[in-house]
Design a protein around this motif. Sequence first.
Motif, PDB file in Angstrom:
ATOM      1  N   PHE A  80       0.821  -1.219   0.000  1.00 60.07           N
ATOM      2  CA  PHE A  80       0.000   0.000   0.000  1.00 60.07           C
ATOM      3  C   PHE A  80       0.851   1.264   0.000  1.00 60.07           C
ATOM      4  CE2 PHE A  80      -2.505  -3.394   1.686  1.00 60.07           C
ATOM      5  CZ  PHE A  80      -3.766  -3.161   1.169  1.00 60.07           C
TER       6      PHE A  80
ATOM      7  N   SER B 192       0.500   4.135   1.743  1.00 57.87           N
ATOM      8  CA  SER B 192       0.922   4.611   3.063  1.00 57.87           C
ATOM      9  C   SER B 192       1.196   3.418   3.990  1.00 57.87           C
ATOM     10  CB  SER B 192      -0.088   5.571   3.651  1.00 57.87           C
ATOM     11  OG  SER B 192      -1.378   5.029   3.542  1.00 57.87           O
ATOM     12  N   PHE B 193       1.704   2.366   3.417  1.00 52.78           N
ATOM     13  CA  PHE B 193       2.250   1.186   4.088  1.00 52.78           C
ATOM     14  C   PHE B 193       1.187   0.280   4.712  1.00 52.78           C
ATOM     15  CE2 PHE B 193       5.142   4.888   5.149  1.00 52.78           C
ATOM     16  CZ  PHE B 193       5.781   4.856   3.919  1.00 52.78           C
ATOM     17  N   ALA B 194       0.201   0.881   5.455  1.00 48.65           N
ATOM     18  CA  ALA B 194      -0.864   0.104   6.093  1.00 48.65           C
ATOM     19  C   ALA B 194      -0.312  -0.987   6.996  1.00 48.65           C
ATOM     20  CB  ALA B 194      -1.818  -0.495   5.050  1.00 48.65           C
ATOM     21  N   LEU B 195       0.780  -0.673   7.705  1.00 48.09           N
ATOM     22  CA  LEU B 195       1.269  -1.614   8.707  1.00 48.09           C
ATOM     23  C   LEU B 195       0.395  -1.457   9.945  1.00 48.09           C
ATOM     24  CD1 LEU B 195       5.115  -1.036   8.411  1.00 48.09           C
ATOM     25  CD2 LEU B 195       3.696  -2.725   7.246  1.00 48.09           C
ATOM     26  N   LEU B 196       0.073  -2.581  10.587  1.00 51.64           N
ATOM     27  CA  LEU B 196      -0.807  -2.501  11.746  1.00 51.64           C
ATOM     28  C   LEU B 196      -0.003  -2.013  12.953  1.00 51.64           C
ATOM     29  CD1 LEU B 196      -2.702  -5.817  11.039  1.00 51.64           C
ATOM     30  CD2 LEU B 196      -3.489  -3.487  10.636  1.00 51.64           C
ATOM     31  N   PRO B 197      -0.416  -0.873  13.534  1.00 53.45           N
ATOM     32  CA  PRO B 197       0.417  -0.239  14.558  1.00 53.45           C
ATOM     33  C   PRO B 197       0.489  -1.028  15.863  1.00 53.45           C
ATOM     34  CG  PRO B 197      -1.636   0.957  14.261  1.00 53.45           C
ATOM     35  CD  PRO B 197      -1.605  -0.096  13.211  1.00 53.45           C
ATOM     36  N   ASN B 198      -0.454  -1.955  16.058  1.00 59.62           N
ATOM     37  CA  ASN B 198      -0.434  -2.715  17.310  1.00 59.62           C
ATOM     38  C   ASN B 198       0.477  -3.936  17.215  1.00 59.62           C
ATOM     39  OD1 ASN B 198      -2.494  -3.549  15.393  1.00 59.62           O
ATOM     40  ND2 ASN B 198      -3.055  -5.105  16.876  1.00 59.62           N
ATOM     41  N   ARG B 199       1.142  -4.097  16.073  1.00 63.90           N
ATOM     42  CA  ARG B 199       1.992  -5.270  15.894  1.00 63.90           C
ATOM     43  C   ARG B 199       3.453  -4.873  15.721  1.00 63.90           C
ATOM     44  NH1 ARG B 199      -0.288  -9.972  13.364  1.00 63.90           N
ATOM     45  NH2 ARG B 199      -2.453 -10.078  13.981  1.00 63.90           N
TER      46      ARG B 199
ATOM     47  N   ARG C 221       5.845  -8.344   4.154  1.00 61.33           N
ATOM     48  CA  ARG C 221       4.536  -8.913   4.469  1.00 61.33           C
ATOM     49  C   ARG C 221       3.894  -9.486   3.210  1.00 61.33           C
ATOM     50  NH1 ARG C 221      -0.031  -4.934   6.753  1.00 61.33           N
ATOM     51  NH2 ARG C 221       0.369  -3.922   4.765  1.00 61.33           N
TER      52      ARG C 221
ATOM     53  N   HIS D 108      -8.535   3.179  10.255  1.00 63.97           N
ATOM     54  CA  HIS D 108      -8.057   3.650   8.952  1.00 63.97           C
ATOM     55  C   HIS D 108      -8.441   2.666   7.846  1.00 63.97           C
ATOM     56  CE1 HIS D 108      -5.486   5.254   5.904  1.00 63.97           C
ATOM     57  NE2 HIS D 108      -4.965   6.154   6.726  1.00 63.97           N
TER      58      HIS D 108
ATOM     59  N   GLU E  33      -7.133   1.954   5.110  1.00 61.04           N
ATOM     60  CA  GLU E  33      -6.047   1.137   4.561  1.00 61.04           C
ATOM     61  C   GLU E  33      -5.777  -0.104   5.419  1.00 61.04           C
ATOM     62  OE1 GLU E  33      -2.317   2.969   3.589  1.00 61.04           O
ATOM     63  OE2 GLU E  33      -2.811   2.961   1.469  1.00 61.04           O
ATOM     64  N   TYR E  34      -6.015  -0.006   6.751  1.00 62.87           N
ATOM     65  CA  TYR E  34      -5.847  -1.198   7.600  1.00 62.87           C
ATOM     66  C   TYR E  34      -6.894  -2.246   7.235  1.00 62.87           C
ATOM     67  CZ  TYR E  34      -3.074   1.933  10.598  1.00 62.87           C
ATOM     68  OH  TYR E  34      -2.156   2.813  11.090  1.00 62.87           O
TER      69      TYR E  34
ATOM     70  N   ALA F 269      -5.873  -3.713   3.997  1.00 67.09           N
ATOM     71  CA  ALA F 269      -4.764  -4.645   4.190  1.00 67.09           C
ATOM     72  C   ALA F 269      -5.288  -5.965   4.755  1.00 67.09           C
ATOM     73  CB  ALA F 269      -3.715  -4.039   5.119  1.00 67.09           C
TER      74      ALA F 269
ATOM     75  N   PHE G 170      -5.080  -9.552   2.590  1.00 67.69           N
ATOM     76  CA  PHE G 170      -4.321 -10.729   2.992  1.00 67.69           C
ATOM     77  C   PHE G 170      -5.233 -11.896   3.371  1.00 67.69           C
ATOM     78  CE2 PHE G 170      -1.057  -7.541   3.089  1.00 67.69           C
ATOM     79  CZ  PHE G 170      -0.007  -8.212   2.513  1.00 67.69           C
TER      80      PHE G 170
ATOM     81  N   PRO H 174      -8.243  -4.234  17.813  1.00 66.07           N
ATOM     82  CA  PRO H 174      -6.978  -3.700  18.360  1.00 66.07           C
ATOM     83  C   PRO H 174      -6.778  -2.223  18.036  1.00 66.07           C
ATOM     84  CG  PRO H 174      -6.583  -5.783  17.248  1.00 66.07           C
ATOM     85  CD  PRO H 174      -8.003  -5.404  16.951  1.00 66.07           C
ATOM     86  N   ASN H 175      -7.181  -1.805  16.830  1.00 62.86           N
ATOM     87  CA  ASN H 175      -6.968  -0.416  16.456  1.00 62.86           C
ATOM     88  C   ASN H 175      -8.034   0.519  17.018  1.00 62.86           C
ATOM     89  OD1 ASN H 175      -4.515  -0.290  14.719  1.00 62.86           O
ATOM     90  ND2 ASN H 175      -5.621  -1.897  13.648  1.00 62.86           N
TER      91      ASN H 175
END
Lengths: 410, 294
Positions: free
Chosen positions: A125, A127-134, A190, B175, B177-178, B181, B185, B199-200
């Motif tokens: 993505f 804007s990366f879309a990395l999950l911040p809680n991980r 990922r 968000h 995008e989350y 994502a 997946f 979680p978010n």
Amino acid sequence: MAFATESDLSANDRGIKISIKNVFKVFGERPDRALALLKAGKTKADIHAATGCTIGVDNASFDIRTGEIFVIMGLSGSGKSTMLRLINRLIEPTSGSIEIEGRDVARMPRSELIALRRRDISMVFQSFALLPNRTVIDNAAFGLEVAGMGEAERRQRARAALRAVGLDGYDDSRTDQLSGGMKQRVGLARALAGEPTVLLMDEAFSALDPLIRTEMQDELVRLQAEHSRTIVFVSHDLDEAMRIGDRICIMQNGAVVQVGTPDEIVLKPANDYVRSFFRNVDVSQVFRAGDVARKTQVTIIERQGVSAAAALERMEHFDRDVAIILGRDKTFHGMVSRTSLIETSRDGASDPYRRAFLPGIEPIPASENLANVLGKVAASAFPVPVVDEANRYLGSISKSALLEALDRTA
Amino acid sequence: MTFDIGDGVDNAVNYILDNFAPLLDFIAAVIGAVTNGIQAALLATPMPVGLAIFVLLSLWRVGFGFAAFTAAALWLVDHMGLWSAVMETLSLVLASTLVAMLVGLPLGIAMARSDRVAAVVRPVLDLMQTMPAFVYLIPAAMFFGLGAVPGTIATVIFSMPPVVRLTNLGIRQVHVEYIEAGNAFGCTAPQLLFKVQLPNAMPSIMAGINQTIMLSLSMVVIASMIGAGGIGNTVLTGIQRLDVGTGFEGGIAVVILAVILDRITQSLGKERAGLWRTVFRTRTQAPAASIATA
């Protein structure tokens, strides 16, 4: 599937991985009516006025070959990101078919779609879309975790994927501690951890600064050389498309305007929209010789009865091998080198310059297109002088100055 | 022309009383078990142990200064002779918050997933929050008699809206995008909920739980009018006897409990702060430092 032997084949011999046929996407409440109006030839503005619907993708049809990097290009609002999301059905198509190895993504049941996303298609993505809680490693392992892989195995594979994208030793870091380039490496890891055959990249490097962007492009090309995947890459940047794309698809207002190799796009642009992408990119067509010429060479005014000693002194002082000889009215007379001048001044003749002129130095008119100058500058051992209509010296173009000017495109 | 809505409500309450007695008894039994269990546990805990637990929680979640405040404030409560009343109130608050979460979290999730559910639930929440609290003390007492059980139920009704609203809001604000994502997946709907959305949404959900606790604390005082007990009794006694001193003592005890609960539950939505952070700074900050230099 990516077999080792495929790298020996040219793109044309490869099989078709994704086949997109007559795909439409209408956003809004009444897509059927909007679609009917669109097929009846109404303009998008009329359709929006009549139904409130907007056309995302308008009758797109093209094939993506196995193992190629296929770049979808267009301005914002051209439907390129929508097109990408139709491939893994993050957005439902209104009509048409999207076949991946013969299976129509648009019509497959949800369970099959989820299996396809887990096994065959992954995504990177903007804007990366990395999950911040991980943590970094748990982000990289996300796809594998969702697919139900055990913790030990998925961590091992995620770690291998992180290493493959050049991100070692940050496994337990939080993602907000990483720089943009590193975050996108995690995003890439990922996507690669599940070893998908199709990689969808949505403006994946656009949020990165130019240096890191180039680095990531190289990284992608390197990964592709190691292990060939089918990559669909959305971009609005022609330089990026040219650098990494095997083929480029240009979209305008939701429609596909042209599909071809970078050479075909540049040499035979389908319309002005396509042409507009590289009009502002090719500096050699825009700049004139006068724009690039610089007065960094030693200039000497030719006067009768003056010896060459002062000129030689100045050339030595500025550490230059050549000097430009001008008339009192700044007209270009010729170019001398230190060696030629020393030789002619030794015998004490009255005008040492004339006989010291280097042969074959032809000044270039300032109005000349830079593209036409490239060859001359490249072939000449010395900087090439530039003059105006009245033969007045404006400066000269050295090889390094030329490269610097051309580099402004990057 | 007049409508007698009051008669209709009376009839409805009577109808429920006549026909759903077993259900009401069951609800009363479950909530009674929860409330009484928590109350028994808290009252059985000796004062010094209880105080120590609060001080340690403050130290862990908030910091040294707040831990000192907690110790001093609870010591004051004990010396006003209100320790067991405060513990009784705390048990009501904990029980009603627990029930509010058990009902409110799934309701908030359902609202976030469906606009239709949200459209139905939202006016009900508005009603629950704005209806004067005394009004539903009456049917609560009629259905469940007097005591801690109707007190808990009235408190749940009054305090549940924030956790429902903020769970809904938190999930909706994740968000896009989350979500993309997660879907890209291959998440199933439950995987998306538990691995991406909840979680978010957690900071928002924790803010909702904090608000629910604060509201239930304000309600349990009112609920003492139907015999819920606790510190509300002290305040009520003060009002009935026009005894300003007693009323003020009760009020101070409520404020102290409120401040302690607020600060501790607020910290749950955030990073671990306070003394532990100071102690473990070297360990948690180490990776950040190495990245900065890389």
